[in-house]
Design an enzyme around this catalytic site. Structure first.
Site, mmCIF file in Angstrom:
data_model
loop_
_atom_site.group_PDB
_atom_site.id
_atom_site.type_symbol
_atom_site.label_atom_id
_atom_site.label_comp_id
_atom_site.label_asym_id
_atom_site.label_seq_id
_atom_site.Cartn_x
_atom_site.Cartn_y
_atom_site.Cartn_z
ATOM 1 N N LYS A 78 0.844 -1.197 0.000
ATOM 2 C CA LYS A 78 0.000 0.000 0.000
ATOM 3 C C LYS A 78 0.877 1.244 0.000
ATOM 4 O O LYS A 78 1.921 1.288 0.658
ATOM 5 C CB LYS A 78 -0.914 -0.024 1.232
ATOM 6 C CG LYS A 78 -1.916 1.136 1.303
ATOM 7 C CD LYS A 78 -2.822 0.992 2.523
ATOM 8 C CE LYS A 78 -3.810 2.154 2.624
ATOM 9 N NZ LYS A 78 -4.715 2.030 3.785
ATOM 10 N N SER A 156 -9.728 2.545 3.025
ATOM 11 C CA SER A 156 -8.803 3.221 2.138
ATOM 12 C C SER A 156 -7.890 2.279 1.358
ATOM 13 O O SER A 156 -7.253 2.686 0.387
ATOM 14 C CB SER A 156 -7.929 4.181 2.957
ATOM 15 O OG SER A 156 -7.113 3.454 3.875
ATOM 16 N N SER A 180 -10.348 0.230 7.301
ATOM 17 C CA SER A 180 -9.761 0.350 5.955
ATOM 18 C C SER A 180 -9.093 -0.909 5.426
ATOM 19 O O SER A 180 -8.639 -0.930 4.285
ATOM 20 C CB SER A 180 -8.746 1.501 5.930
ATOM 21 O OG SER A 180 -9.421 2.734 5.915
#
Length: 493
Positions: A78, A156, A180
């Site tokens: 990420k 997210s 998330s």
């Protein structure tokens, strides 16, 4: 072997050790899949040269008999994790051009174990969002589709979820501040675990809300989550909130034997207007665990209804403090100044250009609740509510409950643009089942357990005792086996 990119971590690890494939072959398969999946916009920084170098090194380690659990396995990282010499923007314009001189502890743990980094994954800007639509790179797209309608992969960690679901990588890192990891996992038919706060180091992870942020894996199965989580964990003296506890062999603890376990169903999670499909999924999940030998009991978490408003005071307050460091002086984006502009104008213009609307909204909320006139009325009150939420869980666990079963999300994946065009509070409600876990610092995992009437995946959440990720993974494994979820998105990209 064909379609090597469709393997999970456990199967790929076993194939590598058996000599039936190589890390180079696995990595090449994933890179080819990534090249063909530009429509998903999951990977935003590609590192094929680094990946192939790491794969060659992993093959040499395996040949020499030095093969840690993640050795040779291609994964995505990420964009919130700082990766040495590789762009790390946190999905924001304000970090444009930032190349860290250091590696985050979590990604470093994975790379030291021989994992192969395929590239950086899309995400909501500074992890603020539930749909991946606040990203400076544009939104990632869910590989699951209905009637040619583009759906969110969640947020997210939307890029991570999309990449794992579409078999672009074997697994990916995510972060979870209010859901998330678990919400995108539920939206994409993947597994995502948020460990206990302090189990994974936050050092080198771009901060959103420091008392809530926690890294975790996003994988194709519960077993894969256990394998990857063990490598990600560990005490880190560079993070003052990192706990000095031995990391157990999570995979070995994953027996799936839950006979005699007590699983709680919180009555407060039965909310008005909950879709019938979510109610049924929850009831079916409870039946699966009961059939596996668990005792299902009704429990109460009375302060649940205050969790979401308290979270949206505490998280923006911490964000406004953390994001104050982005000023255009030392790194990242700096606005072009007019003649006569001073340092104040540079700060104002840089932050106005560098931060997107959602980040600006949360910074403004956070600054407001921390201001002199409202600190006690909002921030201190929210902190007190957080303590009560934590005590609710402590009381339930003290009464003998081993884990808590809840829905992971209030719906399946929604269409891109459907939530952003309405009141932002509607988007925030996506976190209604997940934020309590962050507020209490507990471990939580989302497991895919069914499809809705549109054919989209739905997930259930299990919440565990602090530091008992092994027990939680074992319960999740039992749920996964009973659900038998094997559906995959039809490849359209």
């Amino acid at each position: 072997m064909t379609d090597l990119n469709t393997l999970g971590l456990a199967d790929a690890r076993d194939a590598l050790r058996a000599g039936s494939t190589t890390s180079k072959e696995l990595t090449e398969a994933c890179l080819k899949a990534i090249d063909g999946a530009g429509a998903l916009n999951a990977f935003v920084h590609h590192t094929p040269e680094i990946a192939m170098e790491q794969a060659a090194a992993a093959d040499a380690r395996i040949a020499a008999g030095d093969a840690p659990a993640m050795c040779g396995l291609p994964i995505g990282i990420k964009d919130l994790f700082c990766t040495k010499g590789v762009p790390s923007q946190a999905g924001s314009r304000i970090l444009e051009g930032f190349l860290p001189e250091y590696e985050s502890t979590v990604s470093g743990n994975l790379l030291n174990s021989g994992a192969v980094m395929l590239g950086k994954l899309n995400m909501d800007e500074f992890a603020m969002g539930s749909s991946n639509e606040t990203s400076v790179y544009g939104n990632a797209i869910n590989p699951w589709k209905v009637d040619d309608r583009e759906l969110t992969p969640g947020g997210s960690s939307g890029g991570s979820a999309a990449a794992v679901a579409a078999d672009l990588c074997l697994a990916a890192t995510g972060t979870d501040t209010g859901g998330s990891i678990r919400q995108p996992a539920a939206f994409t038919g993947t597994v995502g675990i948020k460990p206990t706060y302090g189990r994974c180091s936050r050092w080198g992870v771009v901060a959103f809300a420091s008392s809530l942020d926690q890294a975790g894996p996003m994988t194709k199965s519960v077993r894969d989550a256990a394998i990857m989580l063990e490598t990600m964990c560990g005490h880190d003296p560079k993070d003052s909130t990192s706990v000095d506890l031995a990391v157990p062999n999570f995979e070995a603890m994953m027996t799936g034997d839950i006979r005699g376990k007590k699983i709680g169903l919180p009555k407060e999670y039965r909310m008005d207007g909950m879709p019938a499909e979510i109610e049924k999924l929850w009831a079916d999940g409870a039946d699966m665990l009961r059939d596996a030998g668990a005792e299902i009991v009704d429990i109460s978490l009375p302060h649940t209804k205050y969790a979401l408003p308290a979270y949206y005071v505490i998280a923006p307050a911490e964000a406004s403090s953390n994001l104050a460091r982005y000023d255009g002086v030392r790194y990242g984006h700096r606005a072009t100044l007019d003649a006569g502009d001073g340092i104040t104008e540079m700060y104002e213009k840089t932050r106005a250009e560098g931060f997107g609307p959602e980040v600006q909204r949360r910074v403004m909320i956070g600054t407001y609740v921390l201001s002199a006139g409202f600190y006690d009325a909002y921030y201190n009150r929210a902190r007190r509510v957080r303590t009560l939420i934590k005590k609710d869980f402590e009381d339930v666990f003290a009464a003998g409950v081993d884990a808590i079963l809840t829905p992971a999300t209030p719906s399946s994946a929604f269409g891109l643009g459907e939530m952003t065009d309405v009141d932002p509070v509607q988007m925030y409600l996506n976190d209604v089942f997940t934020v309590t876990v962050n507020m209490a610092g507990l471990p939580g995992i989302s497991v895919p357990t069914g499809l809705d009437s549109k054919g989209l995946p739905l997930g259930l959440q299990l919440i565990g005792r602090p530091w008992e990720e092994g027990d939680l993974l074992s319960s999740a494994y039992a749920l996964e086996k009973a659900a038998g979820f094997v559906a995959k998105p039809n490849k359209w990209w």
